[in-house]
Design a protein around this motif. Structure first.
Motif, short mmCIF file in Angstrom:
data_model
loop_
_atom_site.label_atom_id
_atom_site.label_comp_id
_atom_site.label_asym_id
_atom_site.label_seq_id
_atom_site.Cartn_x
_atom_site.Cartn_y
_atom_site.Cartn_z
N GLN A 179 -3.69 7.44 -5.41
CA GLN A 179 -4.04 7.98 -4.09
C GLN A 179 -4.65 9.37 -4.20
O GLN A 179 -5.67 9.67 -3.55
N GLU A 230 -8.41 8.54 -3.50
CA GLU A 230 -8.46 8.65 -2.04
C GLU A 230 -8.50 10.11 -1.60
O GLU A 230 -9.17 10.44 -0.63
N THR A 240 6.10 3.95 -2.37
CA THR A 240 5.15 4.59 -3.27
C THR A 240 5.82 4.95 -4.58
O THR A 240 6.86 5.61 -4.59
N GLN A 257 0.83 -1.21 0.00
CA GLN A 257 0.00 0.00 0.00
C GLN A 257 0.87 1.27 0.00
O GLN A 257 0.50 2.29 0.56
N TYR A 271 0.83 6.73 -6.43
CA TYR A 271 0.60 8.05 -5.86
C TYR A 271 -0.50 8.80 -6.62
O TYR A 271 -1.34 9.50 -6.02
#
Length: 310
Positions: A266, A270, A258, A250, A263
């Motif tokens: 994300q 997210e 990452t 993750q 990224y």
């Protein structure tokens, strides 16, 4: 004897129908490719143009009505984002190390598989198997059966409860990707070995050259084109690695593992920051195009396509 003279204006008049006929036949041959061209434009170029448009917008999905034009501010924020720069560095390190080690292991395995021995076909099938496994399935396989601190293979081999994914996240991800891509490198290099002239190898043996000297002076230069092709294709795919990082670490601990695809995921799914994630995507595409163009020029020069690219 008398010679018949053709009027000057007659030649072009007769040449035009022939030129139109050639152009028409060429158009008919290319017409079946039109649906594929339209499909490629629809699934690649239109989304990229929308991404480029969104990259100039400040748009966060958790704040309805906040969308507005900000110009190049998203790009400025991208290049001043330390997390993005760290992810860029991780991506470069991940790609270089995985491609290099996969290529090295693939070269060794290809040299071994190029020799005749009992069960060679069965061994080849086993070595190809990791490449046939879905990346997501391969990542889960390594996470649960190799790196698990309580029940993993490394736990039984070393007798420790080390949490490999937390203490060595990049190394763990690299190990899985190298395992996945080594068979691909092996197949390409093996194809190059089998295209090598046996007469040249026999002549080198007759001249008294050792196996190592023959490999360095004859085999390796012959494989240079295949090595470059394997490096290019491997880098294109590995730089976009997402499954292993998403399912194994993750991106953590923190941002230790990452990379750019993760990224961007994300920030978009997210953080719901459509504008900045689009700007990151555009930057990644531009950087990838620059590297790919340079690599393709080298590869075309190696393969001597159309007399070489200058």
């Amino acid at each position: 004897m008398s010679t018949l003279s053709v009027p000057a204006g007659t030649a072009p008049a007769t040449a035009k129908p022939a030129a139109k006929k050639v152009t028409g036949s060429t158009g008919k041959r290319r017409l079946p490719l039109l649906p594929a061209l339209i499909f490629v434009i629809a699934v690649t170029q239109i989304p990229f143009l929308l991404t480029l448009f969104y990259s100039f917008q400040s748009w966060n999905l958790v704040r309805p009505g906040s969308r507005h034009f900000v110009g190049f501010r998203n790009y400025v924020d991208v290049f001043t984002d330390t997390t993005f720069l760290g992810a860029l560095l991780n991506t470069v390190v991940l790609t270089v190390v995985c491609v290099f080690l996969s290529l090295l292991l693939g070269l060794g395995l290809a040299v071994l598989l190029d020799r005749k021995f009992f069960g060679r076909g069965f061994v080849r099938t086993l070595l190809i198997t990791p490449f046939l496994i879905l990346p997501a399935a391969g990542a889960l396989l390594w996470k649960t059966t190799v790196f698990d601190p309580s029940f993993g293979l490394l736990h039984f081999v070393f007798g420790t409860d080390t949490d490999w994914l937390s203490q060595f996240p990049m190394a763990a991800v690299m190990a899985q990707i190298i395992w996945q891509w080594t068979p691909f490198m092996t197949l390409l290099i093996l194809a190059g070995l089998q295209s090598q002239s046996k007469e040249v190898l026999e002549a080198a043996s007759v001249d008294g050259a050792s196996r190592w000297r023959t490999f360095v002076s004859i085999t390796l230069p012959h494989l240079s084109r295949f090595l470059q092709l394997a490096t290019l294709l491997g880098a294109i795919y590995i730089v976009n690695s997402f499954d292993a990082i998403f399912l194994m670490t993750q991106g953590g601990p923190g941002t230790a593992s990452t990379n750019l695809p993760f990224y961007i995921y994300q920030r978009a799914f997210e953080g719901f920051d459509i504008g900045q994630s689009s700007a990151m995507g555009v930057v990644v595409v531009i950087l990838t195009m620059i590297v790919a163009t340079f690599a393709l020029r080298l590869m075309f020069r190696a393969f001597s396509v159309d007399g070489g690219v200058k």
